[in-house]
Structure formats: C-alpha cells, structure tokens
Scaffold this motif. Structure first.
Motif, PDB file in Angstrom:
ATOM      1  N   TRP A  26      21.695   9.236 -11.256  1.00 55.29           N
ATOM      2  CA  TRP A  26      20.542   9.853 -10.599  1.00 55.29           C
ATOM      3  C   TRP A  26      20.504   9.587  -9.098  1.00 55.29           C
TER       4      TRP A  26
ATOM      5  N   ALA B  59       6.781   6.076 -20.274  1.00 54.59           N
ATOM      6  CA  ALA B  59       6.681   6.331 -18.844  1.00 54.59           C
ATOM      7  C   ALA B  59       5.322   6.915 -18.506  1.00 54.59           C
TER       8      ALA B  59
ATOM      9  N   ASN C 165       4.781   9.711 -17.350  1.00 54.83           N
ATOM     10  CA  ASN C 165       4.704  11.120 -17.779  1.00 54.83           C
ATOM     11  C   ASN C 165       4.736  11.271 -19.298  1.00 54.83           C
TER      12      ASN C 165
ATOM     13  N   TYR D 101       6.928  10.365 -21.348  1.00 51.12           N
ATOM     14  CA  TYR D 101       8.249  10.265 -21.965  1.00 51.12           C
ATOM     15  C   TYR D 101       8.309   8.928 -22.683  1.00 51.12           C
TER      16      TYR D 101
ATOM     17  N   GLU E  68      24.922   8.742 -23.296  1.00 50.64           N
ATOM     18  CA  GLU E  68      23.631   9.429 -23.413  1.00 50.64           C
ATOM     19  C   GLU E  68      22.562   8.483 -23.959  1.00 50.64           C
TER      20      GLU E  68
ATOM     21  N   TYR F 145      21.480   6.347 -21.095  1.00 49.09           N
ATOM     22  CA  TYR F 145      20.734   7.171 -20.133  1.00 49.09           C
ATOM     23  C   TYR F 145      19.332   7.473 -20.653  1.00 49.09           C
ATOM     24  N   ALA F 146      19.241   7.783 -21.944  1.00 50.23           N
ATOM     25  CA  ALA F 146      17.929   8.118 -22.507  1.00 50.23           C
ATOM     26  C   ALA F 146      16.994   6.911 -22.489  1.00 50.23           C
TER      27      ALA F 146
ATOM     28  N   SER G 271      17.013   4.773 -20.090  1.00 48.81           N
ATOM     29  CA  SER G 271      16.800   4.440 -18.677  1.00 48.81           C
ATOM     30  C   SER G 271      15.512   5.108 -18.202  1.00 48.81           C
ATOM     31  N   VAL G 272      14.415   4.586 -18.668  1.00 47.24           N
ATOM     32  CA  VAL G 272      13.108   5.185 -18.400  1.00 47.24           C
ATOM     33  C   VAL G 272      12.655   4.844 -16.987  1.00 47.24           C
ATOM     34  N   TRP G 273      12.449   5.865 -16.190  1.00 48.95           N
ATOM     35  CA  TRP G 273      11.857   5.603 -14.875  1.00 48.95           C
ATOM     36  C   TRP G 273      10.355   5.783 -14.954  1.00 48.95           C
TER      37      TRP G 273
HETATM   38  N1  LIG Z   1      10.285   8.833 -17.042  1.00 44.05           N
HETATM   39  C1  LIG Z   1      11.294   9.468 -17.645  1.00 44.05           C
HETATM   40  N2  LIG Z   1      12.466   8.816 -17.824  1.00 44.05           N
HETATM   41  C2  LIG Z   1      13.510   9.456 -18.451  1.00 44.05           C
HETATM   42  C3  LIG Z   1      13.367  10.748 -18.935  1.00 44.05           C
HETATM   43  C4  LIG Z   1      12.103  11.394 -18.718  1.00 44.05           C
HETATM   44  O1  LIG Z   1      11.889  12.559 -19.086  1.00 44.05           O
HETATM   45  N3  LIG Z   1      11.107  10.734 -18.055  1.00 44.05           N
HETATM   46  N4  LIG Z   1      14.425  11.340 -19.644  1.00 44.05           N
HETATM   47  C5  LIG Z   1      15.417  10.405 -20.235  1.00 44.05           C
HETATM   48  C6  LIG Z   1      16.586  11.040 -20.851  1.00 44.05           C
HETATM   49  S1  LIG Z   1      16.453  11.676 -22.413  1.00 44.05           S
HETATM   50  C7  LIG Z   1      17.798  11.044 -20.229  1.00 44.05           C
HETATM   51  S2  LIG Z   1      19.208  11.607 -20.954  1.00 44.05           S
HETATM   52  C8  LIG Z   1      17.850  10.732 -18.859  1.00 44.05           C
HETATM   53  C9  LIG Z   1      18.011  12.099 -18.299  1.00 44.05           C
HETATM   54  O2  LIG Z   1      18.107  12.119 -16.913  1.00 44.05           O
HETATM   55  P1  LIG Z   1      18.261  13.569 -16.242  1.00 44.05           P
HETATM   56  O3  LIG Z   1      17.134  14.434 -16.764  1.00 44.05           O
HETATM   57  O4  LIG Z   1      18.162  13.313 -14.795  1.00 44.05           O
HETATM   58  O5  LIG Z   1      19.622  14.056 -16.661  1.00 44.05           O
HETATM   59  O6  LIG Z   1      16.701  10.062 -18.318  1.00 44.05           O
HETATM   60  C10 LIG Z   1      15.850   9.398 -19.217  1.00 44.05           C
HETATM   61  N5  LIG Z   1      14.687   8.802 -18.579  1.00 44.05           N
END
Ligand SMILES: Nc1nc2c(c(=O)[nH]1)N[C@H]1C(S)=C(S)[C@@H](COP(=O)(O)O)O[C@H]1N2
Ligand SMILES: [Mo]
Length: 176
Positions: free
Chosen positions: A77, A107, A109, A111, A159, A162-163, A165-167
C-alpha cells in the motif's frame, strides 16, 4: 503424637495452585489505569484486564507503555521501505490477560477480520502507531494499522496476511 499445626499455604505453592486454575487466577497483574487521552483502541471479550466495565480502553500513552517493536518493510500500500513502530499483538493480548482463540479486528469503517491467536507470533503482526517515527493520520491508514514484517517472510506476502492488515483499527474483540 500431636498433629502438626496447619501451615499457611506458601506464596509459591499458592502461585502454582492458581496456575492450575487460570480462570480464578488474579484477573490482572496490576490495576489498569483509565485512559487520560483520546481512546484509540478498545479491547473487549475474553480479557482479564479492563478499565471501563468489561472493556480495556487504550489511549496512545497506554499503548506506548507496552513493549515497543520497530521494523522496516515495504507494503503493497506504500512506496518504498517504511519503518513501523508499535506493539506486538501478542504482547497486547498477554498484557490484557486475553484467553480466547480468535481475535476479531475491526476498523473505523467497520471492516472486520478474524485472526486466529495460534497464528499470532511474538513478532507479527504488530499494531503500528507510528510510521517513520510519526503518528499516522486517518488518511494515512492510522491512527492504528495492523502490519506484518512483509519483507521478512513469504508467508506474510499472502492474501491472508493482507486481509489481516487492518488499517484504521479501532476495536479488538477476543473470542473463542
Ligand atoms: N480498514 C480496512 N482495512 C483493510 C481492508 C478494509 O476494507 N478496511 N481490506 C483488507 C483486505 S480484505 C485486504 S486484501 C487488504 C486489501 O488492500 P487493498 O484494498 O488496498 O488491495 O487490506 C485489508 N485491510
Ligand atoms: Mo482481501
């Protein structure tokens, strides 16, 4: 011959006794201070340490008082190598006396994603509260971002990682 007087249980014996019954062990090593500043992370569920009803609410100072970890990595990212500083999820769970099998990370939002506790290691992931030494704004995926040392291990270039990796992380629930 008279029976020996009953001895009080020694502290060591008592500690061993408690360790056999985690459910009745002291809930928390020390009283957890209430947050003084803005709450950035709320932790609920199967935790022994709380400071607001059944929740542990942490401001930046409380988060930064936990063991601190720093690593450098690229992410999918961001551009180039970044230095992340934060608390290992494992250290946070330990410091709150968490006992569940699953962490639900949510998160701002809404998520949310499950992270199995047995896939949490000492090093990864961390809940980063600084990137390159500076607090992260909401626009920059802050104030809290779950990150892995992606460059260190191909397992983290997946994946699944990455999934997780909650921001803009805001809430953690510990469940079974
Ligand atoms: N806050 C937040 N973090 C999140 C997400 C999100 O929708 N919101 N999507 C997740 C998922 S499912 C993945 S695969 C990656 C996706 O990052 P991208 O959408 O930039 O590819 O971030 C993760 N972190
Ligand atoms: Mo995803």
């Amino acid at each position: 011959m008279p029976l020996p007087a009953r001895q009080p249980l020694s502290a060591a014996a008592f500690a061993i006794f408690l360790s056999l019954f985690p459910a009745i062990a002291p809930a928390c090593a020390a009283d957890m201070a209430p947050p003084q500043g803005e709450v950035v992370l709320s932790v609920t569920g199967a935790i022994g340490c709380t400071n607001d009803g059944a929740a542990a609410r942490l401001d930046r100072a409380l988060l930064e008082s936990l063991p601190q970890r720093t690593f450098r990595t690229t992410t999918i990212w961001t551009d180039g190598v970044q230095e992340f500083t934060g608390v290992a999820l494992a250290d946070l769970l330990r410091s709150l006396d968490a006992s569940g099998k699953t962490v639900i990370a949510r998160a701002i939002n809404d998520y949310q994603i499950d992270i199995p506790v047995d896939e949490v290691s000492e090093e990864a992931p961390i809940i980063a509260y600084r990137m390159n030494g500076a607090p992260m704004s909401i626009r920059d995926k802050g104030p809290l971002w779950i990150v892995y040392p992606f460059d260190d291990n191909p397992r983290f270039q997946s994946e699944v990682a990455y999934a997780r990796s909650v921001w803009q992380l805001a809430q953690i629930e510990v469940t079974d």
